[in-house]
Design an enzyme around this catalytic site. Structure first.
Site, PDB file in Angstrom:
ATOM      1  N   ASP A 169       0.850  -1.189   0.000  1.00 12.09           N
ATOM      2  CA  ASP A 169       0.000   0.000   0.000  1.00 12.09           C
ATOM      3  C   ASP A 169       0.888   1.242   0.000  1.00 12.09           C
ATOM      4  OD1 ASP A 169      -2.493   1.242  -0.016  1.00 12.09           O
ATOM      5  OD2 ASP A 169      -2.474   1.499   2.149  1.00 12.09           O
ATOM      6  N   TYR A 179       1.181   5.735  -0.357  1.00 10.64           N
ATOM      7  CA  TYR A 179       0.751   6.938   0.385  1.00 10.64           C
ATOM      8  C   TYR A 179       1.051   8.100  -0.559  1.00 10.64           C
ATOM      9  CZ  TYR A 179       0.819   9.944   4.684  1.00 10.64           C
ATOM     10  OH  TYR A 179       0.583  10.875   5.669  1.00 10.64           O
ATOM     11  N   HIS A 224      -4.239  13.909   0.536  1.00 11.97           N
ATOM     12  CA  HIS A 224      -4.383  13.019   1.699  1.00 11.97           C
ATOM     13  C   HIS A 224      -3.194  13.173   2.646  1.00 11.97           C
ATOM     14  CE1 HIS A 224      -5.198   9.452   4.102  1.00 11.97           C
ATOM     15  NE2 HIS A 224      -3.992   8.992   3.822  1.00 11.97           N
ATOM     16  N   ARG A 271       0.710  16.654  12.684  1.00  8.15           N
ATOM     17  CA  ARG A 271       1.972  17.368  12.924  1.00  8.15           C
ATOM     18  C   ARG A 271       1.869  18.871  12.712  1.00  8.15           C
ATOM     19  NH1 ARG A 271       3.409  12.589  10.276  1.00  8.15           N
ATOM     20  NH2 ARG A 271       3.089  13.573   8.268  1.00  8.15           N
ATOM     21  N   GLU A 280     -10.429   3.769   3.258  1.00  8.98           N
ATOM     22  CA  GLU A 280      -9.534   4.551   2.414  1.00  8.98           C
ATOM     23  C   GLU A 280      -9.866   4.226   0.968  1.00  8.98           C
ATOM     24  OE1 GLU A 280      -5.388   4.135   3.578  1.00  8.98           O
ATOM     25  OE2 GLU A 280      -5.696   5.551   5.239  1.00  8.98           O
ATOM     26  N   GLU A 306      -9.062   3.936  -2.659  1.00  7.67           N
ATOM     27  CA  GLU A 306      -7.830   3.784  -3.432  1.00  7.67           C
ATOM     28  C   GLU A 306      -8.122   3.073  -4.751  1.00  7.67           C
ATOM     29  OE1 GLU A 306      -4.447   2.245  -1.344  1.00  7.67           O
ATOM     30  OE2 GLU A 306      -5.125   2.979   0.617  1.00  7.67           O
ATOM     31  N   ASP A 330      -9.054   0.276   1.584  1.00  6.47           N
ATOM     32  CA  ASP A 330      -8.097  -0.134   2.613  1.00  6.47           C
ATOM     33  C   ASP A 330      -8.673   0.213   3.982  1.00  6.47           C
ATOM     34  OD1 ASP A 330      -5.729  -0.775   3.951  1.00  6.47           O
ATOM     35  OD2 ASP A 330      -4.916   1.239   3.675  1.00  6.47           O
ATOM     36  N   ARG A 375      -8.220   3.550  12.934  1.00  3.34           N
ATOM     37  CA  ARG A 375      -7.358   4.695  13.256  1.00  3.34           C
ATOM     38  C   ARG A 375      -6.836   4.672  14.684  1.00  3.34           C
ATOM     39  NH1 ARG A 375      -6.049   5.911   8.222  1.00  3.34           N
ATOM     40  NH2 ARG A 375      -7.901   6.331   6.971  1.00  3.34           N
ATOM     41  N   GLN A 383      -4.123   2.102  14.844  1.00  2.00           N
ATOM     42  CA  GLN A 383      -2.982   2.648  14.102  1.00  2.00           C
ATOM     43  C   GLN A 383      -2.207   3.679  14.923  1.00  2.00           C
ATOM     44  OE1 GLN A 383      -4.202   4.170  10.275  1.00  2.00           O
ATOM     45  NE2 GLN A 383      -2.142   4.781   9.658  1.00  2.00           N
ATOM     46  N   TYR A 425       1.758   2.475  15.409  1.00  2.00           N
ATOM     47  CA  TYR A 425       2.478   2.664  14.152  1.00  2.00           C
ATOM     48  C   TYR A 425       3.889   3.221  14.297  1.00  2.00           C
ATOM     49  CZ  TYR A 425       2.348   7.703  13.190  1.00  2.00           C
ATOM     50  OH  TYR A 425       2.566   9.056  13.203  1.00  2.00           O
ATOM     51  N   LYS A 432      -4.440  -2.253   9.665  1.00  2.00           N
ATOM     52  CA  LYS A 432      -4.734  -2.362   8.238  1.00  2.00           C
ATOM     53  C   LYS A 432      -4.939  -3.803   7.797  1.00  2.00           C
ATOM     54  CE  LYS A 432      -3.481   2.004   6.980  1.00  2.00           C
ATOM     55  NZ  LYS A 432      -4.182   2.865   6.012  1.00  2.00           N
ATOM     56  N   THR A 452      -9.264  -5.784   3.187  1.00  2.00           N
ATOM     57  CA  THR A 452      -8.964  -4.881   2.095  1.00  2.00           C
ATOM     58  C   THR A 452      -9.902  -5.307   0.971  1.00  2.00           C
ATOM     59  OG1 THR A 452      -6.640  -4.918   2.794  1.00  2.00           O
ATOM     60  CG2 THR A 452      -7.123  -4.025   0.590  1.00  2.00           C
ATOM     61  N   THR A 481      -4.557   6.657  -0.371  1.00  2.00           N
ATOM     62  CA  THR A 481      -5.865   7.301  -0.348  1.00  2.00           C
ATOM     63  C   THR A 481      -5.901   8.462  -1.337  1.00  2.00           C
ATOM     64  OG1 THR A 481      -6.003   6.740   1.973  1.00  2.00           O
ATOM     65  CG2 THR A 481      -7.584   8.361   1.159  1.00  2.00           C
ATOM     66  N   GLU A 513     -10.253  12.181   7.261  1.00  2.00           N
ATOM     67  CA  GLU A 513     -10.152  13.523   6.669  1.00  2.00           C
ATOM     68  C   GLU A 513     -11.507  14.228   6.631  1.00  2.00           C
ATOM     69  OE1 GLU A 513      -7.368  13.346   2.996  1.00  2.00           O
ATOM     70  OE2 GLU A 513      -7.957  11.291   3.450  1.00  2.00           O
TER      71      GLU A 513
END
Lengths: 412, 412
Positions: free
Chosen positions: A124, A126, A131, A140, A197, A199, A229, A233, A236, A240, A249, A253, A345, A359
């Site tokens: 997978d 990113y 996204h 962050r 997600e 995708e 996917d 959360r 995760q 992670y 994850k 899927t 995503t 999101e």
């Protein structure tokens, strides 16, 4: 952009069918309790390729008589093109072969659809700018939204191939270790922030054993599917660091049942967005390798109508699947027939274009209101989520069928 | 601890053989250009199980007549135990069947060894307390060495199954994106910090489709191999945020040729170290599930003798493979026959116990001097690295053969 190719098959000339003659996506189906067979979707029908080959209507050395597409994919690009050519002749309006082919069609409504191929490994990525920016901003802050490597590397991680299921498979809400920001200790509980997600998935159809160029990578991609996917959360967030998502994850899927071959999407090729910083030469695209594919996500609570909660487009991606595959092989990693690469995503610039509830609800702070009046930050039990997508031609479209799954309550 | 079981086969009673009758590890071999066959190692010989089953000496429904062990593993724990029982009878000193069995033995020195099973998926963990502390100290300082989740979760990530190769396979130094701390931009270059990781691999022999207990997970593990998780530290440093290692770990993963069945290791079971914080109940071990296995890493420059650069023990791990497997399945992730779980790097408390050059050379700052007088921070081209390991019984040992690989120069 090409025109509709007219077919004698029911429903294949309707402008809103996913499966005109231009498409010819491949899958695996069964009837009643019968065996799994290779098929191709055309209008409201599936052409039973196993029987077609057994009857001598097509001749591919038995590679249409299996229960998955891996063997056919391995037979090479020449065979991929020949199958499309021969099917186009058999199914075109006025085809002489109609009388021989018609008995090999089955109504799609009567068929059960299965995973179209055995997933060798699942990776997978990113690779969506919007996204990555959205998620990075939440975690962050806007100044550090994009990781410093993001504009240079199609960031990816290995996922779990055994988690891949076909549309229509229910998804049991996962249990897992969860520790909220206020919690002193983790607990083992059902995920309360279970998400989707949106995708695209690229299906690798030719093996490689060492670095390959982006052009070679492009040629090695057999086709594309829709891919959801599913992501926990809260699991995760706690697991992670430092090695990436793992159990968050691995529950499921979901992919669409039909692999749309790259050749069917060729008229819809578009270039990736302009580079913000130059890419290293091993990632440079020799031509347009992304696709203009309109995508949407529908969410339906049990017993309520569906609300479309996101609309976006595959062309929003910063990296193409060919770039991702070339990067994947760059260290010498052997790639295999049946490898599945998730795009990452796909979100667009506006709130209505976001491909995950994380999101859409901005981390749960801005719940979305559905047409039924209910609100959602993340998925509720018995919600059904459905992905759809198509490339729009002149008077026809190239679709994938749906990638749909219903959430069942956790086992715990 | 049990005693040596004496065998009539050459070399099987030597106290330093890896393969006494107590062991009976399984693998795949070929002779000259012949086909791959299932075999079991005994002393200096391999018993050809394919021919043994064809001759009616053993009867396992053809599951010893394949080119890998997946089919046999899937047949279940009862069959695993029966195979060991019947082999023990056939190969024990004084066995009546000796005359029938002797012609089915081939000299190990004449055999080529292959991957013993088809790796379904490969997951790598990060379960060594000393390794995690060492690496964390280098990257984040001693106060923040252990990630906050580390004492609660057996941290793992999905690796790349296609990278798994058997001992003796050369490893081409990877190319990849590298950006040093002083570099303004990344470049695509050969890894200059190519490294090893000394690990054990657990082979999953029974599938599961939903959460399982630690006891069930323990029972589902067919056996163990030695595993070297080759790692490009410079590629890893630039790529691994935020989704974990990817191309840094996908060049190759070398395993030993023999799967030592869990039953052979049963006398060497030990408990995991005392918990520093209590584990959640789903990870609690009902009994000792780790093993006392002495491990070492040898490094030989081309044309020079080997230096043993590390000695450690599998019992240093904080989490057992059973705990890792139970955690892996906890979100509902389907586990499959042939899944391979890397333990994570096994380091002990002292410098001489470190299972990676990253730790041994402390990030390159303290190169190690080999017996030849050369120094190493990371691997040089044409170095050969060899992992060895054994459990020590009274007058016998249970070994794995070697997991060895030679570094070839980068393609670039």
């Amino acid at each position: 952009m090409t025109e509709l190719l007219r077919s004698w098959v029911d429903g294949a000339n309707r402008p809103d069918t996913d499966f005109p003659l231009n498409n010819l996506p491949v899958g695996v189906f069964s009837l009643a309790d019968g065996p799994r067979r290779q098929g191709v979707a055309i209008g409201d029908r599936i052409l039973d390729l196993g029987r077609a080959e057994a009857a001598g209507v097509l001749g591919f050395g038995g590679r249409l008589m299996q229960d998955g597409w891996n063997g056919f994919m391995a037979s090479g690009r020449g065979e991929w093109a020949r199958l499309r050519r021969e099917l186009t002749m058999l199914l075109a309006e006025g085809a002489a072969a109609r009388a021989r082919v018609e008995p090999l069609l089955v109504p799609m409504a009567a068929a059960r659809l299965h995973l179209p191929f055995a997933v060798s490994e699942y990776t997978d990525f990113y690779a969506g700018r919007h996204h990555a920016t959205n998620v990075g901003t939440m975690f962050r802050g806007p100044e550090n939204a994009l990781p410093s490597n993001w504009l240079h590397i199609p960031i990816g991680y290995n996922g779990r191939a055994s988690s891949v299921v076909v549309t229509g498979t229910s998804v049991i809400r996962p249990m897992g270790q969860i520790k909220g920001p206020e919690d002193a200790l983790p607990r083992f509980a059902a995920s309360a922030r279970f998400d989707i997600e949106l995708e695209m998935g690229a299906v690798v159809g030719q093996a490689s054993d060492g670095p390959i160029s982006v052009a070679e990578a492009f040629d090695n991609i057999f086709g594309y599917v829709l891919l959801n996917d599913w992501s926990a959360r809260d699991i995760q967030a706690w697991e992670y660091q430092p090695l990436g998502p793992f159990q968050a994850k691995a529950t499921a899927t979901t992919i669409s049942p039909w692999i749309v071959m790259a050749a069917a999407l060729a008229p819809f090729r578009v270039a990736t967005p302009e580079r913000e910083v130059p890419l290293l030469p091993y990632l440079a695209e020799p031509g347009p390798m992304l696709y203009d594919i309109a995508l949407e996500v529908g969410l339906a609570p049990e017993g309520a109508p569906e609300t479309v909660i996101a609309r976006t487009n595959y062309r929003e991606m910063y990296y193409s699947a060919a770039q991702q595959l070339a990067h994947h092989a760059s260290c010498g990693c052997p790639m295999r027939v049946g490898d599945l690469l998730g795009s990452g995503t796909i979100s667009g610039p506006e709130r209505g274009n976001r491909g995950s509830l994380l999101e859409i609800s901005w981390g749960g702070k801005e719940p979305i209101t559905l047409d039924s009046g209910e609100t959602r930050s993340f998925l509720a039990d018995r919600d059904t989520v459905t992905l759809r997508g198509h490339a729009q031609g002149r008077g026809y479209r190239i679709g994938f069928g749906e990638a749909s799954g219903k959430i069942l309550p956790a086992r715990g």
